[in-house]
Motif scaffolding. Sequence first.
Motif, PDB file in Angstrom:
ATOM      1  N   MET A   1      19.484  12.750   5.093  1.00 50.95           N
ATOM      2  CA  MET A   1      19.597  11.378   4.684  1.00 50.95           C
ATOM      3  C   MET A   1      20.848  10.785   5.319  1.00 50.95           C
ATOM      4  SD  MET A   1      20.571  10.821   0.697  1.00 50.95           S
ATOM      5  CE  MET A   1      21.675  12.155   0.370  1.00 50.95           C
ATOM      6  N   ILE A   2      20.731   9.669   5.950  1.00 53.31           N
ATOM      7  CA  ILE A   2      21.838   8.989   6.614  1.00 53.31           C
ATOM      8  C   ILE A   2      22.397   7.943   5.668  1.00 53.31           C
ATOM      9  CG2 ILE A   2      22.488   7.619   8.619  1.00 53.31           C
ATOM     10  CD1 ILE A   2      21.530  10.423   9.321  1.00 53.31           C
ATOM     11  N   ASP A   3      23.721   7.897   5.585  1.00 56.62           N
ATOM     12  CA  ASP A   3      24.387   6.934   4.719  1.00 56.62           C
ATOM     13  C   ASP A   3      24.312   5.550   5.360  1.00 56.62           C
ATOM     14  OD1 ASP A   3      26.125   5.359   3.278  1.00 56.62           O
ATOM     15  OD2 ASP A   3      27.664   6.898   3.123  1.00 56.62           O
ATOM     16  N   PRO A   4      23.660   4.573   4.725  1.00 54.05           N
ATOM     17  CA  PRO A   4      23.503   3.262   5.344  1.00 54.05           C
ATOM     18  C   PRO A   4      24.794   2.476   5.453  1.00 54.05           C
ATOM     19  CG  PRO A   4      22.673   3.218   3.093  1.00 54.05           C
ATOM     20  CD  PRO A   4      23.038   4.646   3.405  1.00 54.05           C
ATOM     21  N   HIS A   5      25.820   2.853   4.721  1.00 59.59           N
ATOM     22  CA  HIS A   5      27.095   2.125   4.752  1.00 59.59           C
ATOM     23  C   HIS A   5      28.061   2.697   5.773  1.00 59.59           C
ATOM     24  CE1 HIS A   5      25.656   0.101   1.246  1.00 59.59           C
ATOM     25  NE2 HIS A   5      25.491   1.257   0.632  1.00 59.59           N
ATOM     26  N   THR A  17      33.551  12.660   8.620  1.00 57.21           N
ATOM     27  CA  THR A  17      32.975  13.979   8.371  1.00 57.21           C
ATOM     28  C   THR A  17      31.468  13.836   8.318  1.00 57.21           C
ATOM     29  OG1 THR A  17      34.900  14.717   7.112  1.00 57.21           O
ATOM     30  CG2 THR A  17      32.846  15.925   6.766  1.00 57.21           C
ATOM     31  N   LEU A  18      30.777  14.625   9.123  1.00 56.79           N
ATOM     32  CA  LEU A  18      29.327  14.732   9.025  1.00 56.79           C
ATOM     33  C   LEU A  18      29.057  15.898   8.079  1.00 56.79           C
ATOM     34  CD1 LEU A  18      28.308  14.499  12.797  1.00 56.79           C
ATOM     35  CD2 LEU A  18      28.250  12.671  11.094  1.00 56.79           C
ATOM     36  N   ARG A  19      28.484  15.596   6.929  1.00 53.80           N
ATOM     37  CA  ARG A  19      28.137  16.659   5.986  1.00 53.80           C
ATOM     38  C   ARG A  19      26.650  16.960   6.167  1.00 53.80           C
ATOM     39  NH1 ARG A  19      28.978  16.286  -0.354  1.00 53.80           N
ATOM     40  NH2 ARG A  19      26.975  15.255  -0.270  1.00 53.80           N
ATOM     41  N   ILE A  20      26.363  18.179   6.563  1.00 52.29           N
ATOM     42  CA  ILE A  20      25.009  18.578   6.911  1.00 52.29           C
ATOM     43  C   ILE A  20      24.546  19.652   5.940  1.00 52.29           C
ATOM     44  CG2 ILE A  20      23.557  19.570   8.732  1.00 52.29           C
ATOM     45  CD1 ILE A  20      25.865  18.525  10.680  1.00 52.29           C
ATOM     46  N   HIS A  21      23.341  19.470   5.407  1.00 54.68           N
ATOM     47  CA  HIS A  21      22.769  20.453   4.490  1.00 54.68           C
ATOM     48  C   HIS A  21      21.532  21.065   5.140  1.00 54.68           C
ATOM     49  CE1 HIS A  21      19.954  21.672   1.268  1.00 54.68           C
ATOM     50  NE2 HIS A  21      21.041  22.263   0.833  1.00 54.68           N
ATOM     51  N   HIS A  22      21.521  22.406   5.198  1.00 59.11           N
ATOM     52  CA  HIS A  22      20.370  23.144   5.699  1.00 59.11           C
ATOM     53  C   HIS A  22      19.915  24.129   4.632  1.00 59.11           C
ATOM     54  CE1 HIS A  22      21.662  22.557  10.165  1.00 59.11           C
ATOM     55  NE2 HIS A  22      20.886  21.579   9.759  1.00 59.11           N
ATOM     56  N   ASP A  63      21.080  27.689   0.743  1.00 59.23           N
ATOM     57  CA  ASP A  63      21.617  26.391   1.132  1.00 59.23           C
ATOM     58  C   ASP A  63      22.978  26.511   1.813  1.00 59.23           C
ATOM     59  OD1 ASP A  63      19.441  25.004   0.098  1.00 59.23           O
ATOM     60  OD2 ASP A  63      20.296  25.001  -1.908  1.00 59.23           O
ATOM     61  N   TYR A  64      23.068  25.979   3.016  1.00 56.56           N
ATOM     62  CA  TYR A  64      24.309  25.910   3.775  1.00 56.56           C
ATOM     63  C   TYR A  64      24.799  24.470   3.774  1.00 56.56           C
ATOM     64  CZ  TYR A  64      23.705  30.535   5.909  1.00 56.56           C
ATOM     65  OH  TYR A  64      23.583  31.892   6.125  1.00 56.56           O
ATOM     66  N   GLN A  97      13.692  25.478   5.783  1.00 64.03           N
ATOM     67  CA  GLN A  97      12.618  25.210   4.834  1.00 64.03           C
ATOM     68  C   GLN A  97      12.331  23.722   4.685  1.00 64.03           C
ATOM     69  OE1 GLN A  97      13.642  27.215   1.164  1.00 64.03           O
ATOM     70  NE2 GLN A  97      12.396  28.972   1.763  1.00 64.03           N
ATOM     71  N   GLN A  98      13.270  22.898   5.090  1.00 65.73           N
ATOM     72  CA  GLN A  98      13.095  21.444   5.010  1.00 65.73           C
ATOM     73  C   GLN A  98      13.959  20.808   6.089  1.00 65.73           C
ATOM     74  OE1 GLN A  98      14.450  21.189   0.946  1.00 65.73           O
ATOM     75  NE2 GLN A  98      16.454  20.434   1.544  1.00 65.73           N
ATOM     76  N   ASP A  99      13.699  19.542   6.385  1.00 64.02           N
ATOM     77  CA  ASP A  99      14.519  18.844   7.365  1.00 64.02           C
ATOM     78  C   ASP A  99      15.963  18.805   6.900  1.00 64.02           C
ATOM     79  OD1 ASP A  99      12.393  18.329   9.022  1.00 64.02           O
ATOM     80  OD2 ASP A  99      12.020  16.327   8.217  1.00 64.02           O
ATOM     81  N   GLU A 100      16.876  18.794   7.864  1.00 69.18           N
ATOM     82  CA  GLU A 100      18.280  18.731   7.496  1.00 69.18           C
ATOM     83  C   GLU A 100      18.604  17.399   6.825  1.00 69.18           C
ATOM     84  OE1 GLU A 100      20.991  19.025  10.765  1.00 69.18           O
ATOM     85  OE2 GLU A 100      20.400  17.112  11.593  1.00 69.18           O
ATOM     86  N   ALA A 101      19.613  17.416   5.959  1.00 66.40           N
ATOM     87  CA  ALA A 101      20.127  16.196   5.337  1.00 66.40           C
ATOM     88  C   ALA A 101      21.520  15.972   5.901  1.00 66.40           C
ATOM     89  CB  ALA A 101      20.173  16.341   3.823  1.00 66.40           C
ATOM     90  N   VAL A 102      21.789  14.760   6.374  1.00 62.40           N
ATOM     91  CA  VAL A 102      23.086  14.429   6.968  1.00 62.40           C
ATOM     92  C   VAL A 102      23.676  13.249   6.216  1.00 62.40           C
ATOM     93  CG1 VAL A 102      24.307  13.689   9.051  1.00 62.40           C
ATOM     94  CG2 VAL A 102      22.327  15.209   9.248  1.00 62.40           C
ATOM     95  N   GLU A 103      24.936  13.397   5.819  1.00 57.66           N
ATOM     96  CA  GLU A 103      25.683  12.287   5.226  1.00 57.66           C
ATOM     97  C   GLU A 103      26.900  12.039   6.097  1.00 57.66           C
ATOM     98  OE1 GLU A 103      25.997  12.052   0.735  1.00 57.66           O
ATOM     99  OE2 GLU A 103      25.590  14.174   1.066  1.00 57.66           O
TER     100      GLU A 103
END
Length: 192
Positions: A1-5, A17-22, A63-64, A97-103
């Motif tokens: 998920m990309i932060d819209p702000h 900081t790019l916070r990435i969840h895998h 979860d990483y 197991q799922q697409d990465e989430a990025v904030e």
Amino acid sequence: MIDPHASSRSEGGEGITLRIHHRVRPDAKDRYETWLRRIIAVAGRYAGHQGVHILRPHEGGQDYEIAVRFASEAQAERWRASDDRRELLDDIRDALQQDEAVEILSGIDYWFTPQASTARQPVRWKQWLVTTGVIWPLTMLVPLLWQPLFSLFPLLDSWGLRHGIVAATVVALVVYLVMPRVVRLVAHWMFE
């Protein structure tokens, strides 16, 4: 998920900081760890890269959380949109197991944003010890470094103002300079 702000956040050069969840498939952890070393090395060659912090899953977890730090939003975006990153993600996509989430977080937001509940956290006494070990010497050194200026401008040496200047300096040093390096140095011990 990309932060819209995110686009309005790092105008002042405070870092991103790019916070990435895998979430990694259990049978692919060794392959993922090898891939993680590769992508970290490639990211490190990009302009503005300031380091990486990895929260690995607890025993049995999947979860990483990866925090990749850049000096500016533009530099972070260059890495995020790069062909290198896209190709490396294509190499590991089937292990997730799922697409990465990025904030995208600016400044010190990352320190104060809750991490995934499954991510392993260091025990509190180690956090206290490292934080005290960083702040204690700075509270002795910073006032000495400011003393010549306080002597030249007596108004700055007034009770509340002096403490505010010293506190702001200590916090800035801790957040932007000292703590990221110290945490990298003691990360292995922190998570034992």
